[in-house]
Design a protein around this motif. Sequence first.
Motif, short mmCIF file in Angstrom:
data_model
loop_
_atom_site.label_atom_id
_atom_site.label_comp_id
_atom_site.label_asym_id
_atom_site.label_seq_id
_atom_site.Cartn_x
_atom_site.Cartn_y
_atom_site.Cartn_z
N ARG A 199 0.84 -1.20 0.00
CA ARG A 199 0.00 0.00 0.00
C ARG A 199 0.88 1.26 0.00
NH1 ARG A 199 -2.29 -0.33 4.84
NH2 ARG A 199 -3.63 -2.00 4.13
N TRP A 200 1.86 1.29 0.88
CA TRP A 200 2.71 2.47 0.98
C TRP A 200 3.66 2.58 -0.21
CZ3 TRP A 200 1.51 6.56 3.56
CH2 TRP A 200 0.62 6.43 4.63
N ASN A 201 4.03 1.46 -0.80
CA ASN A 201 4.83 1.54 -2.02
C ASN A 201 4.02 2.19 -3.14
OD1 ASN A 201 7.34 0.89 -3.56
ND2 ASN A 201 5.82 -0.21 -4.79
N HIS A 202 2.74 1.87 -3.23
CA HIS A 202 1.89 2.52 -4.22
C HIS A 202 1.82 4.03 -3.97
CE1 HIS A 202 0.90 -1.31 -5.83
NE2 HIS A 202 0.00 -1.64 -4.93
N VAL A 203 1.74 4.42 -2.71
CA VAL A 203 1.71 5.85 -2.38
C VAL A 203 2.99 6.52 -2.86
CG1 VAL A 203 1.75 7.52 -0.47
CG2 VAL A 203 0.11 5.62 -0.44
N ARG A 204 4.13 5.94 -2.55
CA ARG A 204 5.38 6.59 -2.97
C ARG A 204 5.59 6.51 -4.48
NH1 ARG A 204 10.19 2.77 -0.45
NH2 ARG A 204 9.66 0.91 -1.63
N THR A 205 5.02 5.52 -5.12
CA THR A 205 5.07 5.47 -6.59
C THR A 205 4.30 6.66 -7.16
OG1 THR A 205 5.22 3.05 -6.60
CG2 THR A 205 4.47 4.10 -8.63
N ILE A 206 3.12 6.91 -6.63
CA ILE A 206 2.30 8.02 -7.12
C ILE A 206 2.95 9.37 -6.80
CG2 ILE A 206 0.09 9.22 -6.78
CD1 ILE A 206 -1.10 6.32 -6.32
N THR A 207 3.43 9.55 -5.58
CA THR A 207 4.00 10.84 -5.21
C THR A 207 5.30 11.11 -5.97
OG1 THR A 207 5.08 9.89 -3.25
CG2 THR A 207 2.93 10.94 -2.93
N SER A 208 6.12 10.10 -6.14
CA SER A 208 7.39 10.32 -6.86
C SER A 208 7.14 10.54 -8.35
CB SER A 208 8.37 9.17 -6.61
OG SER A 208 7.85 7.95 -7.06
N THR A 209 6.17 9.86 -8.91
CA THR A 209 5.82 10.08 -10.33
C THR A 209 5.26 11.48 -10.53
OG1 THR A 209 5.43 7.72 -10.64
CG2 THR A 209 4.47 9.22 -12.28
N ALA A 210 4.40 11.91 -9.62
CA ALA A 210 3.85 13.27 -9.70
C ALA A 210 4.98 14.30 -9.56
CB ALA A 210 2.78 13.48 -8.63
N ALA A 211 5.95 14.03 -8.72
CA ALA A 211 7.09 14.93 -8.58
C ALA A 211 7.83 15.07 -9.91
CB ALA A 211 8.04 14.45 -7.49
N VAL A 212 8.03 13.98 -10.60
CA VAL A 212 8.73 14.01 -11.90
C VAL A 212 7.91 14.84 -12.90
CG1 VAL A 212 9.52 12.62 -13.85
CG2 VAL A 212 9.89 11.81 -11.53
N VAL A 213 6.61 14.64 -12.92
CA VAL A 213 5.76 15.40 -13.85
C VAL A 213 5.91 16.90 -13.58
CG1 VAL A 213 3.37 15.89 -14.50
CG2 VAL A 213 4.14 13.52 -14.24
N LEU A 214 5.85 17.28 -12.32
CA LEU A 214 5.96 18.70 -11.98
C LEU A 214 7.34 19.26 -12.32
CD1 LEU A 214 3.99 18.58 -8.65
CD2 LEU A 214 3.32 19.78 -10.75
N LEU A 215 8.37 18.46 -12.11
CA LEU A 215 9.72 18.91 -12.47
C LEU A 215 9.85 19.05 -13.97
CD1 LEU A 215 11.84 16.83 -9.94
CD2 LEU A 215 11.29 19.26 -9.83
N ALA A 216 9.25 18.14 -14.71
CA ALA A 216 9.31 18.22 -16.17
C ALA A 216 8.56 19.46 -16.68
CB ALA A 216 8.72 16.96 -16.78
N ILE A 217 7.44 19.77 -16.04
CA ILE A 217 6.67 20.96 -16.43
C ILE A 217 7.50 22.22 -16.17
CG2 ILE A 217 4.68 22.41 -15.85
CD1 ILE A 217 3.15 19.74 -15.37
N SER A 218 8.20 22.23 -15.04
CA SER A 218 8.97 23.43 -14.70
C SER A 218 10.15 23.60 -15.62
CB SER A 218 9.40 23.42 -13.24
OG SER A 218 10.29 22.38 -12.98
#
Length: 156
Positions: A137-156
Amino acid sequence: MDWIPEAALVAATVVNGLLAGVFLAFSCGVVPGLRRVDDLSYVTVFRAVNASIVNPLFMLVFLGAPIATGAALVLHLDAARQDTPAYLVAGLVLGLLSFAVTAFVNVPLNTRLVAAPIGDAHQRMEARDRFEMRWNRWNHVRTITSTAAVVLLAIS
């Protein structure tokens, strides 16, 4: 030296992407594969993975992700584009959340699994039951949060 902020942002995006990839590989490859094995195999393999993943290359990526993102943010504070720092802040927050989940949930679960007695079938079942669902469960959470971080960094 105008290239340094952009180089830092590229480095932050790359290391965050690598980290998100590790977590995703567990979510959609390692975990489903281990779901299919008996308790002894599960505990033995997960213990082996836990021991092998703590290596210099992984630690460089794991620790480098928040450091590089923080550095990129600091270097972009004077940027002409005002939206860049906002995306960087959001990416850093999500990356730090992923880091915190790893440090305060997944790693302690790993440590407990390593310490769990597994001398008989009942102990192996208990060790797996106390670990598997919560870790996943927590691995899924960190998968989502880390992927979202990459998306935001790519946008910036």
